[in-house]
Structures are given as C-alpha cells and as structure tokens.
Write a protein that holds these residues in place. Structure first.
Motif, short mmCIF file in Angstrom:
data_model
loop_
_atom_site.label_atom_id
_atom_site.label_comp_id
_atom_site.label_asym_id
_atom_site.label_seq_id
_atom_site.Cartn_x
_atom_site.Cartn_y
_atom_site.Cartn_z
N HIS A 141 52.70 46.59 15.75
CA HIS A 141 52.45 47.72 14.95
C HIS A 141 51.46 48.38 15.33
N SER A 142 50.02 48.08 15.43
CA SER A 142 48.81 48.67 15.98
C SER A 142 48.98 49.31 17.33
N LEU A 143 49.47 48.14 18.23
CA LEU A 143 49.70 48.32 19.61
C LEU A 143 50.45 49.87 19.86
N LYS A 144 51.47 49.93 18.89
CA LYS A 144 52.47 51.12 19.21
C LYS A 144 51.61 52.38 19.24
N ARG A 145 50.77 52.13 18.18
CA ARG A 145 49.94 53.71 17.93
C ARG A 145 48.82 53.95 19.07
N GLU B 208 49.35 39.71 11.63
CA GLU B 208 49.46 40.90 10.96
C GLU B 208 48.28 41.43 10.16
N GLY B 209 47.97 42.56 9.76
CA GLY B 209 46.74 42.81 8.85
C GLY B 209 45.51 42.95 9.36
N GLY B 210 44.61 42.68 8.36
CA GLY B 210 43.29 42.95 8.57
C GLY B 210 42.67 41.79 9.43
N LEU B 211 41.29 41.93 9.92
CA LEU B 211 40.42 40.75 10.63
C LEU B 211 40.48 39.57 10.04
N VAL C 216 40.86 45.23 2.85
CA VAL C 216 41.93 44.72 3.80
C VAL C 216 41.46 43.77 5.00
N ASN C 217 40.16 43.98 5.48
CA ASN C 217 39.73 43.20 6.64
C ASN C 217 38.89 41.92 5.91
N ASP C 218 38.41 42.01 4.75
CA ASP C 218 37.74 40.77 4.33
C ASP C 218 38.64 40.17 3.36
N MET D 242 42.63 50.90 8.23
CA MET D 242 41.66 50.02 8.08
C MET D 242 41.93 49.05 8.98
N VAL D 243 43.22 48.68 9.44
CA VAL D 243 43.37 47.51 10.35
C VAL D 243 42.99 48.04 11.74
#
Length: 602
Positions: free
Chosen positions: A207-211, A283-286, A502-504, A535-536
C-alpha cells in the motif's frame, strides 16, 4: 537516520535526511575563512574542544558532492578535498559504520571537561553531546532507515535539489553533469538497500509502495518536460563569459543526460521497486515491526529533541494542548458566535508574494530583532510536480553565500492559494525559515553546528511565527485571526497525536475515525484513511512541527510568568535566535540562566 550534514536532503526545510555522512581526512589547521574559525586559547580543554569540533567539521563537510555544494559555494577556499562520492552511500554496511563513528566522537568529547570551557563552548558542548547520544540510540536498528516516502522521500525531493543546483563557476556545471550521470548508480544503491530490507522483513507494505511509485511518475516524462530542463537555461544565465555557442553546447549535453541518465534512473527505480511488491508483509505503523517501536522512539527524539522524558509524557502534553486550544476557541465563539461562519471564507488581505514578504519583513522588526535583509527568489513548483511536493519549502543558502535564498510555492496546494499565502510565507520567509536561518548565519556560530540537524527547532520556530502571523495582517479581524491560529494549531496537534498513536500504539483507520468523532460531527472515512497513510509514510514528521512549536510556546509562557513586567517579547525572541538550533533540553537550561540574569537586574 539523521545526517551530520544538514545540506542535501535536509537543506529542503521540509525534507528529512536520508543518508549519513562519510568521513575524510582533513586537518583543522586547513581552516582559512575567518567566519568559519574559532581561535584556540591556552586552556587545554578549550583547545581540545575546538580541535575536535573543527575535526568533526572537516571530516563531514564534504561527504558527498551534493552535500558539499549545498553547504559551501566555494569549498576550495577551505582547502576541502574532492568528495569521495557524488551523493553519499546508502549501503547498510556504511550506515552501520556511520553510526559507530558517533561513538568515537562521543568518547573524544567526554574526555574533555566542559567546566573549563568558555560560555559559548559550554553551550556548544552540551548541544553536541546531546546530539551524539541521541544518534547512538539507534545503533543496531540501521535497517529501519526509510529514505523513500511519497512526498518527503529522497526520490521526490532530489529533483528539486538538482534543479536548484547553483552555478557559481563553469566547474559547477560539470559537477552537476556528473551528478546526473551518476544518478543511475545511486538509485541502484537505493534499490540494493530496499532489497536488503526486504530480506530482513523490513520492506514497506504494498500500500505504501504504490504511493512511492506514483511519486516517481512525474519524473518519467520526456526530457523537454523535465523540471531540470526548465531551470537549466536560467542557471546558465547566471554565469558570465559564456558564448551563445557554449551555452547551446551545454544545453545539448544537458538534454542528452536527462534522456540517458535522469529518466532511465527513475525508470529503473520504478521497475526495481515494482519487483519488490509483495515482499512487505507488515501493514501499518512502525510499532508493528519487530523492533519498530524502539526505532520509532529513536525517530521521535532525533526529530524533536524534546524535553519530555518519555513518549507517554509527550502524548499527554499534546493531548492537553489540543484541549486547551479547543477551550480557548470555544470561549471566543461564545463571545462572538458569528465568527464561526467566517472561518471557512476567511482570507488575508495581502495576496501577492512580493508584497507579503515586504510587509512581513517590516512587521518582523516590531517584536523580533532587526531582520537580516538577504536577497531571495520566489519560484513556483512545476504543474507536473504539484501533487507530489509540499505546499511550500525554503532552500537554505551555502555558508559562504549567505543571502541567496529560494522559496518554492506550490500553487496546487490550498495552503499556498493567494488567500492563504500570507501565513505560508510567514513560515517560509519572515519571520520564519529565511529570517531565522540568516540570523543564525550572521551570528558566526562554530562551523560544526552547521552540520547538525535540529528539525524541531527550525520547524517549531517557523510554526510558532506562522501562528503569530495571524495577528499581523491589518485587514484581518484580530479575534478571527486568533481563531484561525487556534484552528491551525488544533489541526497540527491532531496530526502529531495520531503520529504517535499509529506508530507507537498501532492504531488503524477505524481507531482514527473513532478518535476524530470526538471533534467532528461526522468525520469522513476517507479523511481518516488519508491521515493513516500520512502517519505510516512519514513517521515523526508532524512531530517536528508541533512539538517544536509547543516547546517554544511553553518556554515563552514560563518566561512571562517568571519575569512579569520585566518580560520583553523581543528579548525572548532574541534569546531563542541567539542560542540557535539545539536540543530543547539544552535550550531550557539556557533559558533558566537567561531568566535568572534578568531577575537579578534592577
């Protein structure tokens, strides 16, 4: 991971550094420019500290051709050798080695007794020590570095740095051509790094890579439409003594490099990343990655250098400030309910960029130290790049070419529309980045401080003055202006809070939607999804702006409460500017001394 050098990617104020600087062998005795020199005293500690910081500068000032050019217009005057690389290294091995170099610097620093240093060097000592210890906290997690993201990633912002690569001499044109020719190899390093990350299970999601792939598309067009083609001829005009025939020859070489190196580099990058689709399983945050939560906490502190001792404390501080801003906004609306209808239609009275900056420069003198008045150029983001670049950004000048400043305006962004441009230019120009940067350059700081990146100080300052600017436009109702500032603060605060959640804490789109329902009657699900993606894609990015802003406003309130009638706003601004970019723990210690000094005065 944050670089030593604040040039290259970090010279775009809205960008995050994507590489670490390598080392070269230079002697501090080679320093020649008076503005880049600190004279040693007979004090052994003082001499050792100055020798170490000069060594640090020389070992990192020319880590790459691109870094060096954005740091110094004329590096030969400092005796800098040729850089070891064009762009620096992105290999995981080199990232690990660079982290280890911080440990060596810290060992040398801690061998020096700061008590024996002069006042300025004591401040510099604490700044450097805090910086090095923070960078070392990511040791063993180098594989989590993420140079790619849709809007502030390396692939999105590097073309702007190349487009703004200044030509001071004809040699600079040749260096620029070398950068273009070397781009395919550099992007191959980037692909190699991403492949290593994929093998470690650390690849971003599809999902992130597509962007990220979408952000590459504008750079795959024909050479005639390339952003670099648009600026090259203009930059040649700055060079004197070039015949029409020479310019034509250089234009032809440039076009050839665009077609044989620049576009193929982006094409190969896009193809290579496409092959990595499916390798990102998380998927999702760190925090969803094995050591992602620990790495995120490193990112938070290396991005903000906040005085908060824990992420949980920082989260509570953000929550409290959002609630305070809501309460103040509610009080204003209770007194004048009609303002609510004016918020969406509100606009500033000044809309022309040149008029706005001229007005803001004069207005800055009312509550800020006399502004430096450097030259600046306003540029507009090409139409093809409006969707992939920030609303606006400021390019810092080289240390030895202070006064040459560039502000880019993205006319495709609502924040940079003519009606809203006033506050945007306050952030980027006066009394924001342009003003603060040139003030710091004029203060003649120790050379090594130009290599350290303190994004929350610079972005926090720019955000702080942006909020102040809502009270500067004489054509805007002061109460409406305050309401607009509170609205901006709340919006940025929500982004910062969601960054942490999201990330924590692992929030998803549904969690964000439910949270937003506390503040909005019927929040759009697509808005929650867009916030989640932001945020991701850019962990800790919004925290730089908001946390820096909160630190500054809290210090101002503390100073006002302590000094009472002795408090002068211009003096407080001068204090922050004189300290310069630094960790907020260090600035707060200096603030205590500053307050005590003023309290002791008659």
């Amino acid at each position: 991971m944050k670089p030593f050098i604040a040039a290259a990617l970090a010279s775009l104020v809205l960008a995050a550094g994507a590489s670490l600087s390598g080392c070269q062998n230079f002697s501090s005795a080679d320093l020649e420019l008076p503005s880049l020199t600190r004279h040693a005293s007979e004090n052994n500690s003082q001499s050792s500290f100055l020798a170490l910081t000069n060594q640090l500068f020389y070992e990192n000032a020319a880590s790459s051709l691109l870094d060096r050019h954005y740091l110094l217009a004329h590096p030969e005057k400092l005796g800098l050798n040729e850089p070891e690389s064009l762009y620096g290294s992105l290999s995981l091995e080199d990232l690990v080695q660079s982290t280890a170099s911080f440990s060596s610097y810290l060992d040398q620093l801690e061998a020096i007794n700061p008590i024996n240093l002069d006042q300025q060097s004591q401040l510099d000592y604490q700044i450097l020590k805090t910086y090095l210890k923070t960078q070392l906290s990511c040791q063993g997690m180098e594989g989590y570095v993420q140079p790619l993201s849709p809007t502030i990633g390396l692939q999105a912002q590097l073309p702007v740095l190349l487009a703004e690569y200044a030509f001071y001499t004809e040699d600079d044109v040749e260096d620029y051509f070398s950068l273009l020719a070397g781009l395919p190899d550099y992007f191959q390093q980037l692909l190699d790094l991403e492949q290593e990350k994929a093998a470690m299970g650390l690849m971003m999601s599809d999902h992130s890579l597509k962007r990220v792939l979408e952000s590459c598309q504008p750079y795959l067009s024909s050479g005639e439409d390339c952003i670099l083609t648009e600026t090259f001829s203009k930059r040649l005009e700055s060079l004197e003594g070039l015949s029409p025939e020479k310019k034509k020859s250089l234009d032809l070489r440039h076009q050839q490099l665009i077609n044989t190196a620049f576009i193929p580099a982006y094409t190969a990058l896009a193809e290579g990343l496409t092959k990595l689709m499916g390798t990102g399983k998380t998927e999702g945050g760190l925090c969803n990655y094995p050591e992602g939560k620990a790495y995120y906490r490193y990112l938070v502190y290396s991005s903000t250098f906040t005085s908060c001792q824990s992420i949980d404390t920082l989260r509570k501080v953000i929550e409290n400030r959002i609630w305070q801003d809501f309460q103040e906004a509610a009080a204003i609306l209770q007194k004048d309910p009609g303002l609510l209808k004016q918020i969406d239609q509100a606009s500033f009275s000044l809309t022309d960029p040149e008029e706005i900056l001229a007005f803001l420069r004069e207005e800055t003198a009312q509550s800020f130290p006399q502004p430096i008045c450097p030259d600046y150029t306003i540029c507009y983001v090409p139409d093809a790049l409006e969707s992939v670049l920030s609303p606006a950004f400021y390019l810092t000048p080289p240390l030895d070419q202070a006064g040459t400043n560039t502000i880019y305006i993205n006319q495709g962004s609502a924040s940079s529309s003519p009606e809203q441009l006033f506050s945007t230019l306050a952030h980027e120009g006066y009394p924001g980045h342009l003003y603060q940067t040139n003030y710091f350059l004029a203060s003649d700081p120790a050379p090594f401080r130009h290599l350290l990146s303190f994004g929350a100080y610079t972005e926090g300052w720019a955000t702080y003055v942006e909020m102040e600017s809502y009270q500067m436009d004489p054509g805007l109702n002061p109460q409406l202006g305050r309401l607009l500032a509170l609205n901006s603060s709340i919006t940025l605060g929500l982004h910062a809070y969601l960054d942490i959640m999201v990330n924590d804490q692992g929030w998803n789109v549904s969690d964000i939607h439910q949270y937003l329902s506390q503040y909005y009657a019927d929040p759009d699900q697509s808005y929650a999804a867009a916030l989640y993606d932001a945020m991701v894609d850019n962990p800790a990015n919004y925290l730089e702006y908001y946390v820096g802003y909160l630190e500054i406003t809290d210090m101002r309130q503390k100073a006002e409460n302590a000094l009472g009638k002795k408090f002068q706003l211009m003096d407080f601004h001068r204090f922050l500017l004189d300290v310069g970019p630094a960790p907020f723990t260090v600035i707060r210690e200096a603030l205590e001394q500053w307050i005590n000094e003023r309290l002791s005065r008659p």
